[in-house]
Enzyme design. Structure first.
Site, PDB file in Angstrom:
ATOM      1  N   ASP A 481       0.891  -0.984   0.099  1.00 40.04           N
ATOM      2  CA  ASP A 481       0.062   0.065  -0.180  1.00 40.04           C
ATOM      3  C   ASP A 481       0.684   1.195   0.019  1.00 40.04           C
ATOM      4  OD1 ASP A 481      -3.250   0.525   0.910  1.00 40.04           O
ATOM      5  OD2 ASP A 481      -1.729   2.081   1.297  1.00 40.04           O
ATOM      6  N   ILE A 482       0.817   2.247  -0.764  1.00 35.35           N
ATOM      7  CA  ILE A 482       1.481   3.571  -1.166  1.00 35.35           C
ATOM      8  C   ILE A 482       0.962   4.366   0.260  1.00 35.35           C
ATOM      9  CG2 ILE A 482       1.932   5.381  -2.392  1.00 35.35           C
ATOM     10  CD1 ILE A 482       1.340   3.848  -4.834  1.00 35.35           C
ATOM     11  N   GLU A 524      -4.487   2.419  -4.627  1.00 37.78           N
ATOM     12  CA  GLU A 524      -3.187   2.514  -4.386  1.00 37.78           C
ATOM     13  C   GLU A 524      -2.515   1.175  -4.008  1.00 37.78           C
ATOM     14  OE1 GLU A 524      -4.762   4.136  -0.742  1.00 37.78           O
ATOM     15  OE2 GLU A 524      -5.423   3.823  -2.592  1.00 37.78           O
TER      16      GLU A 524
END
Length: 607
Positions: A481-482, A524
């Site tokens: 996950d960004i 994301e």
């Protein structure tokens, strides 16, 4: 000689005419016998289909009805299991239970939780359809106290104080505690409203698998009658639902009371013995004694096909009696049969008349065409048929002449035409194959990042997990996950957000290459599948990815953006399901975020 030939022709025509009439009569007789023979079979088949279709509709309707409390429990159990709700905080508990009840189906009258300590919290609907928060704990000395909730789920005035209440003594609690699995209670009388109720219970365990209590959704059964009526209103059927062990009515479509209240105010369930409909009683007792689930009964001169069906669902054991009226389904069949017979008779008479009057006129010109055909077959392509008649014979002659004109051209150009068609077909096949490949590729790829999409990776994981089970191999997945991606979008705009996603995807591809499969999981989030990787190798890859992203220069135009990742690793142990594997990786990501982000977490069984 000519006269004899004509007599011979006329004799043959008479034979043809007589044979036609005789064959037609025989055919009509055979068809009539077959129609009447299969008439009965078609009625039985139609009724069996009507029975089956009605039974499936009723079963689906019941399932939809009882799924409401099951899903309500399932959708809200995590708040208790994960410790996200402090049940002892009355304000939070009131908002939680009140919010669930406000969005719940109208059949749900109460949603509550009974703890192993005997404490009880929940929200119910009162007779005025208002929400009331209820509790029974040490503060209330074990008594039940009810508070009116306002629109914001704030506690209002006390509406009722009742005696001692211990949820651990209730059937719904006891059943769930014993089974350790979602289960329905027995049907019981609502203690306020005059109705039958049933409770769906869900045992709650904390993350250490310790039993915490039971989550219960309690529904009234009055609407089940209306739902059954809606299902069968266009099917001309009667439906009764009985409890299998007691023979008591659960619901029905015939306005028969499911319970009675005597002059002393005592509540009594209605059983099969009190049902006045004889065909329903007979079918029930036949099934009970002989286990025959299908029978045929007559009521008021009409045939009813009766089907017995069992319904099982998380402890529910109901017996469904479905009686389908025959006339509604077969009246059209009977009418169509008689219309068919009448029309067939008319057609037979017309055919006999036409054959007697017109067959000579229709057949004689054919002999001329036969002579032309013989010349043509002998190689005389210049022979032409007579086309002066303005009927089918004239059309046939014109078609014959047209065929003769084109035959020579076709013979000369046949090979060329075949080759041309073959070449066209090959080109079309090549185009079709290319289109198919492009379509299959587009269905596997995320359009923004060029990575595999979620659907492809799920199919690939299912395939590899199956191979792992067969060959005792392992695999790992990395969920990524960004960090603070929403802030990137909000601060720099969605164009920069898309740029970051694309750059991250390129970094992933450069790092992973032939090791595994990379997909954009959603938004994301990314997920990497690493076949044959144990947790040590997977952790090494994850850290490499994290460092590469952390040190990568993300330059969107003139804007430098700092990007980091939080990664979670889950390793397949040969037993878990695909959903569990993904869930464990997600839990590891959640742990990494909770611990400060920009790190890699490995899911362990004690998490």
């Amino acid at each position: 000689m000519e006269t004899m030939s004509r007599l011979l022709h006329r004799s043959i025509k008479n034979q043809i005419r007589n044979l036609f009439i005789f064959s037609l009569l025989i055919t009509m007789c055979i068809i009539s016998v077959i129609i009447f023979y299969y008439w009965k079979i078609s009625i039985d088949g139609t009724m069996q289909y009507a029975q089956e279709e009605t039974a499936q509709a009723v079963l689906q309707g019941i399932k939809n009805f009882v799924d409401v409390p099951l899903k309500l429990n399932e959708n809200n159990r995590y708040f208790l299991e994960k410790g996200l709700l402090d049940i002892n905080n009355e304000k939070n508990a009131a908002k939680f239970f009140g919010g669930v009840m406000r969005s719940a189906d109208e059949n749900v009258y109460s949603f509550s939780f009974g703890a192993t300590s005997g404490e009880y919290y929940g929200v119910r609907k009162n007779v005025d359809n208002q929400l009331e928060f209820m509790k029974s704990n040490r503060q209330t000395n074990g008594s039940s106290v009810y508070y009116l909730l306002d629109d914001n789920f704030e506690l209002g005035n006390v509406t009722q104080r009742l005696g001692k209440f211990d949820p651990r003594t209730r059937d719904w609690y006891v059943a769930a505690e014993k089974e350790r699995y979602p289960v329905f209670s027995d049907i019981y009388q609502h203690f306020v409203m005059k109705d039958l109720d049933i409770s769906a219970s869900y045992p709650i365990f904390d993350e250490d698998k310790k039993f915490m209590g039971v989550l219960g959704t309690h529904i009234t059964l009055n609407k089940l009658n209306d739902e059954l009526k809606d299902i069968v209103k266009n099917r001309r059927a009667e439906v009764y639902i009985f409890e299998e062990k007691s023979g008591k009515i659960v619901a029905n479509t015939e306005n028969v009371a499911n319970f009675t209240i005597d002059k002393f105010g005592d509540f009594h369930r209605v059983g099969i013995e009190n049902v006045n409909d004889g065909i329903i009683r007979n079918a029930y007792y036949i099934y009970e004694n002989y286990k025959r689930n299908s029978t045929k009964e007559v009521k008021n001169g009409e045939n009813f096909y009766i089907r017995m069906t069992e319904y099982r669902n998380h402890g529910i054991k109901w017996l469904i009696v479905i009686a389908v009226q025959e006339n509604y389904y077969v009246t059209a069949i009977k009418k169509s049969i008689w219309i068919s017979i009448a029309l067939s008779t008319i057609i037979l008479l017309i055919s006999i008349y036409m054959s007697a009057k017109k067959i000579d006129q229709y057949l004689l010109p054919i002999y001329d065409l036969i002579g032309i055909t013989k010349k043509f077959s002998a190689g005389n392509f210049k022979a032409k048929a007579e086309t002066s008649q303005k009927n089918e014979i004239g059309i046939l002659g014109a078609a014959f002449n047209n065929m003769a004109e084109h035959l020579a051209i076709l013979i000369n150009n046949l090979e060329q035409k075949v080759q041309e068609r073959t070449n066209e077909l090959e080109k079309k096949n090549q185009i079709l194959s290319q289109t198919k490949e492009e379509l299959e590729h587009s269905l596997q790829i995320d359009f923004l990042t060029g990575l595999y999409n979620r659907r492809f990776l799920i199919e690939k994981m299912e395939e590899i997990i199956k191979k792992c089970d067969e060959k005792s191999k392992t695999l790992s997945i990395i969920m990524m996950d960004i960090d603070f991606f929403k802030k990137i979008n909000d601060k720099y705009g969605h164009d920069c957000g898309d740029f970051v996603l694309q750059e991250v995807a390129k970094c992933f591809q450069e790092c992973i290459r032939e090791y595994g499969y990379i997909s954009r999981w959603g938004g994301e989030e990314f997920l990497i599948l690493l076949p044959s990787f144990d947790k040590k190798r997977a952790f090494g890859i994850a850290e490499k990815l994290r460092h590469n992203i952390e040190n990568h220069n993300f330059l969107c135009g003139e804007i430098a953006i700092k990007v980091t990742l939080t990664l979670g690793i889950a390793v397949y142990d040969g037993k878990m399901t695909l959903d569990s594997l993904i869930k464990f990786a997600d839990i590891a990501v959640y742990k990494g975020k909770k611990n400060g982000r920009n790190q890699t977490q490995l899911y362990e069984n004690d998490q």
